[in-house]
Scaffold this motif. Structure first.
Motif, short mmCIF file in Angstrom:
data_model
loop_
_atom_site.label_atom_id
_atom_site.label_comp_id
_atom_site.label_asym_id
_atom_site.label_seq_id
_atom_site.Cartn_x
_atom_site.Cartn_y
_atom_site.Cartn_z
N LYS A 1 0.84 -1.20 0.00
CA LYS A 1 0.00 0.00 0.00
C LYS A 1 0.88 1.26 0.00
N GLN A 2 1.93 1.24 0.80
CA GLN A 2 2.85 2.39 0.83
C GLN A 2 3.46 2.62 -0.55
N ARG A 3 3.90 1.53 -1.19
CA ARG A 3 4.47 1.65 -2.53
C ARG A 3 3.48 2.29 -3.49
N THR A 4 2.23 1.88 -3.42
CA THR A 4 1.19 2.40 -4.29
C THR A 4 0.91 3.87 -4.00
N GLN A 5 0.87 4.21 -2.73
CA GLN A 5 0.63 5.60 -2.35
C GLN A 5 1.75 6.52 -2.84
N LEU A 6 2.98 6.03 -2.85
CA LEU A 6 4.08 6.85 -3.37
C LEU A 6 3.85 7.21 -4.83
N ASN B 1 4.64 14.41 -3.47
CA ASN B 1 4.99 14.35 -2.05
C ASN B 1 5.86 13.13 -1.75
N TYR B 2 6.51 12.60 -2.78
CA TYR B 2 7.21 11.31 -2.71
C TYR B 2 8.25 11.27 -1.59
N THR B 3 9.19 12.23 -1.58
CA THR B 3 10.30 12.15 -0.63
C THR B 3 9.81 12.28 0.81
N HIS B 4 8.82 13.15 1.03
CA HIS B 4 8.30 13.31 2.40
C HIS B 4 7.61 12.03 2.86
N LEU B 5 6.75 11.48 1.99
CA LEU B 5 6.03 10.26 2.36
C LEU B 5 6.98 9.10 2.58
N ARG B 6 8.01 8.99 1.74
CA ARG B 6 8.91 7.85 1.85
C ARG B 6 9.60 7.84 3.21
N ASP B 7 10.11 8.98 3.66
CA ASP B 7 10.77 9.00 4.97
C ASP B 7 9.79 8.76 6.10
N GLN B 8 8.56 9.24 5.94
CA GLN B 8 7.53 8.92 6.94
C GLN B 8 7.31 7.42 7.01
N ALA C 1 17.61 18.60 7.21
CA ALA C 1 18.39 19.70 6.65
C ALA C 1 18.39 19.74 5.13
N SER C 2 17.91 18.69 4.47
CA SER C 2 17.97 18.64 3.01
C SER C 2 17.23 19.82 2.39
N MET D 1 13.56 10.70 8.07
CA MET D 1 13.26 9.60 8.98
C MET D 1 13.87 9.85 10.35
N GLY D 2 15.12 10.34 10.37
CA GLY D 2 15.79 10.62 11.63
C GLY D 2 15.07 11.66 12.46
N ASN D 3 14.44 12.63 11.79
CA ASN D 3 13.66 13.64 12.50
C ASN D 3 12.46 13.00 13.17
N TYR D 4 11.74 12.12 12.43
CA TYR D 4 10.62 11.38 13.03
C TYR D 4 11.09 10.58 14.24
#
Length: 421
Positions: free
Chosen positions: A236-241, A247-254, A289-290, A297-300
């Motif tokens: 499901k995550q893969r499909t949502q990406l 919003n790919y990069t934000h969702l992926r790290d989440q 910082a990117s 992910m580290g921020n989460y």
């Protein structure tokens, strides 16, 4: 004539930019050896539950070797038994089956991740070491391997359908037919309408699992049920990406953070209180910082675990690395020099790589100022072009080291990996 002058001026500007981007070299500090240690003697606080190791590039031997070196250290010194990689969840279970049960070979297991950055001698050596280690210890001391990424379908799909083939063959046939066009090879060609249909199917599967848990557990173990649910969730995550590419990069790290927390919860029930994660610096660091603007992910993890998340970054002074050349898929060797006050403070250390503990660094006024000030730290993914060297912003991220990490491993000269295609 004007065009010629303009061309010459442009070349001059670019040449000057290249020159100044390599300048700004910091000064070595006195008694630098007092603030470093070898990787095998690095100290991690006892209450830490998640240890993250970043890599400044995906294409250097030394950063891939650090996966094993640091993991061996935390296995021996911190009783860590769980290794999590920025790699495919389903493929990670192929590696887990090999290191626990000897199914297949180390090379085949690594290839199952379907990530070319990991098809290296160093990764095969890591997996083989895990396999040999597990043969030498009791069951409760064995290492487990996971991937927490969701950018592939095939092996999660196979694990899910294999489960249904045991607990409900009719449902297995139905879902197999509905997902027959979903694969690693075809996933980028699916239309929005097809992806929405896939998403609906996976929702149906998750609802099926939830509604029929008691029934399915009569024919399977709780572990098998848990992984079937995790396989579906990763799909499901893969499909949502794909459905929310803006919003790919934000969702992926989440999702990386959510999957890591699922792994931690699952392993805690089995007595494993600590996990080790290895991925790119951009996923491990705590400050997002990117310049791409996504929450790392580290921020989460920092928000959830606080001081129980221990992040180790990496940096280099000189690197010859391999990466895809401008998204072409063809790999090429690149060479980059990186100078900032932090790496240059240790430029006279004889060892090629060493660990700098930021708590220890506070004993030095010079180092304390450096690690609390913005530094341009190396950050190179699996895609690069020669002209990126024109500006440091294309191969570094500006961050405050002691906010982003708890320590850093510096590699003075990094050499390229060789991908085994």
């Amino acid at each position: 004539m004007t065009l010629l002058k303009n061309g010459i001026s442009l070349i001059a500007v670019i040449s000057f930019t290249v020159f100044i981007s390599g300048c700004g070299k910091g000064e070595p500090i006195d008694n630098a050896e007092e603030y470093i240690s070898t990787v095998d003697t690095m100290d991690i606080p006892d209450d830490v539950e998640v240890i993250g190791l970043g890599e400044a590039t995906h294409g250097n031997v030394e950063f891939q070797e650090l996966k094993q070196q640091v993991f061996e250290t935390v296995v021996k010194r911190e009783n860590v038994r769980v290794f999590v990689l920025e790699g495919d969840f389903g493929g990670g279970q192929q590696i887990n089956n090999y290191i626990l049960n000897g199914e297949g070979s180390a090379e085949a297991a690594v290839n199952s991740l379907d990530y070319s950055i990991y098809k290296t001698e160093q990764m095969v050596d890591l997996v083989e070491w895990m396999h040999e280690y597990n043969k030498s210890v009791n069951d409760d001391e064995k290492i487990r391997f996971y991937g927490n990424d969701m950018q592939r379908y095939d092996l999660s799909k196979k694990g899910l359908l294999d489960y249904f083939a045991v607990v409900d063959k009719e449902a297995a046939n139905q879902y197999s037919d509905q997902l027959k066009h979903v694969s690693n090879e075809t996933m980028r060609d699916l239309t929005t309408e097809q992806l929405e249909k896939v998403d609906e199917t996976i929702d149906d599967i998750l609802q099926d699992l939830q509604s029929n848990e008691a029934k399915y557990l009569e024919h399977s173990s709780s572990d098998e049920f848990a992984f079937a649910t995790a396989y579906a969730q990763n799909m499901k995550q893969r499909t949502q990406l794909f459905l929310t590419e803006e919003n790919y990069t934000h969702l992926r790290d989440q999702y990386l953070a959510e999957n890591l927390q699922w792994i931690m919860g699952y392993e805690k029930e089995r007595g494993n209180e600590k996990v080790f994660f290895s991925g790119h610096n951009g996923h491990v660091e705590k400050t997002s910082a990117s310049p791409a603007g996504y929450k790392s992910m580290g921020n989460y993890l920092d928000e959830v675990f606080g001081t129980k998340y221990f992040a180790i970054g990496t940096d280099f002074i000189n690197s010859k690395f391999q990466a895809k050349n401008g998204g072409s898929g063809n790999r090429k060797m690149f060479t980059v020099k990186n100078h900032n006050d932090l790496v240059d403070a240790f430029s006279e250390i004889e060892q090629n790589n060493f660990y700098v503990d930021f708590d220890k660094s506070l004993e030095s006024d010079e180092l304390s100022e450096i690690i609390s000030s913005e530094q341009k730290m190396a950050n190179i993914g699996d895609d690069f072009q020669t002209w990126y060297k024109v500006l440091k912003m294309f191969y570094t991220i500006e961050m405050v080291p002691d906010q982003a990490y708890d320590g850093v491993i510096i590699v003075k000269d990094a050499s390229p990996t060789e991908v085994m295609e």
